[in-house]
Design a protein around this motif. Structure first.
Motif, short mmCIF file in Angstrom:
data_model
loop_
_atom_site.label_atom_id
_atom_site.label_comp_id
_atom_site.label_asym_id
_atom_site.label_seq_id
_atom_site.Cartn_x
_atom_site.Cartn_y
_atom_site.Cartn_z
N PRO A 3 0.81 -1.22 0.00
CA PRO A 3 0.00 0.00 0.00
C PRO A 3 0.85 1.27 0.00
O PRO A 3 0.36 2.34 -0.32
CB PRO A 3 -0.82 -0.12 1.28
CG PRO A 3 -0.06 -1.06 2.16
CD PRO A 3 0.67 -1.99 1.24
N SER A 4 2.14 1.16 0.33
CA SER A 4 3.00 2.35 0.35
C SER A 4 3.68 2.59 -0.99
O SER A 4 3.76 3.72 -1.45
CB SER A 4 4.08 2.21 1.42
OG SER A 4 3.51 2.22 2.70
N CYS A 5 4.21 1.53 -1.61
CA CYS A 5 5.00 1.74 -2.83
C CYS A 5 4.53 0.92 -4.03
O CYS A 5 5.05 1.08 -5.12
CB CYS A 5 6.48 1.46 -2.54
SG CYS A 5 6.88 -0.28 -2.35
N GLY A 6 3.56 0.03 -3.82
CA GLY A 6 3.00 -0.71 -4.96
C GLY A 6 3.75 -1.97 -5.34
O GLY A 6 3.32 -2.71 -6.22
N THR A 7 4.89 -2.22 -4.68
CA THR A 7 5.66 -3.44 -4.97
C THR A 7 4.88 -4.67 -4.51
O THR A 7 4.16 -4.61 -3.52
CB THR A 7 7.01 -3.39 -4.22
OG1 THR A 7 7.68 -2.18 -4.54
CG2 THR A 7 7.90 -4.58 -4.60
N GLN A 8 5.07 -5.77 -5.25
CA GLN A 8 4.39 -6.99 -4.83
C GLN A 8 5.00 -7.49 -3.51
O GLN A 8 6.22 -7.65 -3.41
CB GLN A 8 4.51 -8.08 -5.90
CG GLN A 8 3.70 -9.30 -5.52
CD GLN A 8 3.66 -10.34 -6.64
OE1 GLN A 8 4.08 -10.08 -7.76
NE2 GLN A 8 3.13 -11.51 -6.32
N MET A 9 4.16 -7.75 -2.55
CA MET A 9 4.66 -8.16 -1.24
C MET A 9 4.81 -9.67 -1.18
O MET A 9 4.22 -10.40 -1.95
CB MET A 9 3.69 -7.67 -0.15
CG MET A 9 3.51 -6.17 -0.19
SD MET A 9 3.07 -5.49 1.41
CE MET A 9 1.42 -6.00 1.49
N ARG A 10 5.63 -10.12 -0.22
CA ARG A 10 5.86 -11.55 -0.06
C ARG A 10 5.32 -12.02 1.28
O ARG A 10 5.41 -11.32 2.28
CB ARG A 10 7.36 -11.84 -0.11
CG ARG A 10 7.96 -11.47 -1.45
CD ARG A 10 9.13 -12.37 -1.80
NE ARG A 10 9.73 -11.89 -3.06
CZ ARG A 10 10.81 -11.11 -3.09
NH1 ARG A 10 11.41 -10.77 -1.98
NH2 ARG A 10 11.30 -10.71 -4.25
#
Ligand SMILES: [Zn+2]
Length: 151
Positions: free
Chosen positions: A22-29
């Protein structure tokens, strides 16, 4: 005067995939690691709490189930640490004394839904309150004493 619109906006999370940060749009793991959860004002560390973590910015997100597991894990650890009565034991003490939740709550000066949350396992009693519950279970006359003094 109208403020000009800034060009840099936070990522529009409605268009991001569900597992995007939600902060940077990167896919989380997904990972399991130590997370703490407050129980009766004390930080309880759950060693293997499942959650999503952003590999880029370190943001941590707990899904609904993650949050539920973290809370349940913390309550279990807290109960074990202090050797507290289980939720079933609390209910059976109350039922043996033939008291409603409201009546016992009044005698113990408990607010709102505190007792029902203990009995449902959604929260846990303090060690001090645990002793009081054992006292009214084990010591004859203690309930009468409370009735006389705790009104
Ligand atoms: Zn991120």
């Amino acid at each position: 005067m109208k403020k000009p619109r800034t060009k840099r906006r936070p990522p529009d999370i409605s268009t991001l995939p569900a597992d995007a940060c939600p902060s940077c749009g990167t896919q989380m793991r997904e990972r399991k690691a130590r997370l703490s959860f407050p129980v009766n004002g004390e930080k309880v560390v759950v060693p293997d709490a499942l959650h999503l973590r952003c590999p880029k910015c370190g943001e941590i997100v707990l899904r609904l189930d993650d949050m539920r597991h973290l809370r349940e894990g913390a309550l279990t650890l807290y109960r074990k640490q202090y050797g507290l009565l289980s939720s079933d034991e609390i209910r059976s003490i109350r039922e043996r004394l033939d008291l409603t939740q409201a009546a016992l709550s009044k005698l113990l000066h408990l607010g709102g839904n505190t007792l029902s949350r203990w009995e449902a396992g959604r929260n846990v009693q303090t060690a001090a309150m645990d002793i009081l519950l054992r006292l009214i279970r084990d010591v004859p006359g203690s309930l009468d004493y409370l009735r006389e003094h705790a009104a």
